[in-house]
Design an enzyme around this catalytic site. Sequence first.
Site, PDB file in Angstrom:
ATOM      1  N   ASN A 136      48.169  45.130  22.171  1.00 49.76           N
ATOM      2  CA  ASN A 136      47.987  45.401  23.777  1.00 49.76           C
ATOM      3  C   ASN A 136      47.609  43.866  24.781  1.00 49.76           C
ATOM      4  O   ASN A 136      47.699  44.294  25.364  1.00 49.76           O
ATOM      5  CB  ASN A 136      46.461  46.127  23.762  1.00 49.76           C
ATOM      6  N   GLU A 192      38.549  40.457  14.601  1.00 49.14           N
ATOM      7  CA  GLU A 192      38.077  41.158  16.516  1.00 49.14           C
ATOM      8  C   GLU A 192      38.530  41.787  15.921  1.00 49.14           C
ATOM      9  O   GLU A 192      40.025  42.494  16.531  1.00 49.14           O
ATOM     10  CB  GLU A 192      38.571  39.895  17.472  1.00 49.14           C
ATOM     11  N   CYS A 199      40.147  46.348  23.954  1.00 51.91           N
ATOM     12  CA  CYS A 199      39.337  46.082  23.075  1.00 51.91           C
ATOM     13  C   CYS A 199      37.632  45.897  23.725  1.00 51.91           C
ATOM     14  O   CYS A 199      36.674  46.137  23.014  1.00 51.91           O
ATOM     15  CB  CYS A 199      39.733  44.767  21.673  1.00 51.91           C
ATOM     16  N   GLU A 245      36.634  33.485  18.232  1.00 48.97           N
ATOM     17  CA  GLU A 245      37.276  32.966  19.029  1.00 48.97           C
ATOM     18  C   GLU A 245      37.497  32.576  20.577  1.00 48.97           C
ATOM     19  O   GLU A 245      37.095  32.748  21.186  1.00 48.97           O
ATOM     20  CB  GLU A 245      38.861  33.766  18.760  1.00 48.97           C
TER      21      GLU A 245
END
Length: 513
Positions: free
Chosen positions: A183, A284, A318, A491
């Site tokens: 994505n 993640e 997400c 991150e």
Amino acid sequence: MGSLCLIRTRCLLRQVVPGLPAVMQRKYSLDISAQLLRTQGYVDGRWVSAASTFPVLDPATGEEITKVADCGPAEAKQAVDAAYKAFYSWKQHTAKERSVLLRSWFNLLTQHKEELARLITFECGKPIKESLAEIAYSASFLEWFSEEARRTYGDIVPSAAKDRKLLLLKQPVGVASIITPWNFPSAMITRKVGAALAAGCTVVVKPAEDTPLSALALAELAGQAGIPAGVFNVVPCSREKTPSVGEILCTDPLVGKVSFTGSTATGKILLKHAADTVKRVSMELGGHAPFIVFDSADVDKAVVGAMASKFRNSGQTCVCSNRFLVQNSIHDQFVEKLAQAMDAELRVGHGSEPTTTQGPLINVRAAEKVAHQISDAVSQGATVLRGGKRLDGSFMQPTLLANVTTDMLCTREETFGPLLPVIRFNTEEEAIAIANASHVGLAGYFYSRDVSQIWRVTEALEVGMVGVNEALLSTPEGSFGGVKQSGLGREGSKYGIDEYLDVKYMCFGGLTP
């Protein structure tokens, strides 16, 4: 997709989106230089073929863009070996030398932003405006970590003894396996790789099988930037070979770190693989973000935020809001204004058209999942206020549902599509309870002008990131990550580079006071 199917797609889209027929009757072609349209793996600074290839499709039309080398366990092992060999020279580069190379890579991404954006649009369907924004976002991580490379400070710790000095040194963990989703096919790589290379690690990237072209273009530009051979490697592979390639990247003893973005279910499998050799991991994973609108909110701003949070990339992020909770006193006003905004702003079509805001979903399976959630909700009493229908291929109408309850599937699992379900609530405590009733906790959003409420709700939400009166919160300066089963580690931000560093304690004794 055959010509008959393409005609059917155009006919269905014609029925729901004014002005779309002329758009869908065009023939779309990827206009990009051969230098950036790479189709082989990238190992040890060389382009390598595999025994077979797999097709990369345009999800809007189903047409094949190109075929890419289908790397398997052997190529993955070669890439790990190359990265391991390169690590011992790369970690000897000074922080400034690594910084300069990352900055050069950033400059090349910026220079080629239009072509890189077209790659994203064609391989994952994202509207071109959003693809351009992703390239800017992707490049920003190379810029950020080029600067953070020179700030991996250690510590000198006061000793209780007079004859010794205590030092804490930071050193790179080694080879990092980077496994990324479709994505954000460029930004998810640079957010991880920028930190890894800045720390002194080398990497092997396995991009998603749907979107390998962006990763390979990044490899080409890395080489042009002067990143040494073996420091950045890419092993594209098909869905069929993904399990065996992923197993190599997570179990090989030469790999010191695994970083993965994707589903919680896949993350658990990779964690089990990594456990056998006790590797460092960053995960993640899935999200199920709540979007809460309290009666103290500016409703107009909340509608703008809802549109941005839900319909970016057709709902395929997400951190997309998945459950919309609106306080009873402003519920009807919010829903009415939201429906009007959807009518005015959303346009379905091929991502390369400048007026398109909603491209296709990544594949037919994704569209089927959204359609199933809508059907389930309607069967339990939900009302379709806008959209509600699946179009041909992987297109989906942007959909607004009212009278939604927490028993419905769309409020219990991540959607990853343009479905916006609205739940009515009465009290702050009720909203918090609904928001936290999930096994994942990546992002959460709420709109309020009550300062005390803002602090209470921020602290109460069980998520790793909170947007307060703001729906787009991702930035290289901020930490990105979740709690619960949404993953491990962070991150971006100053903490992102720490995921690729070990702390070594040095006790220097025998000194004369």
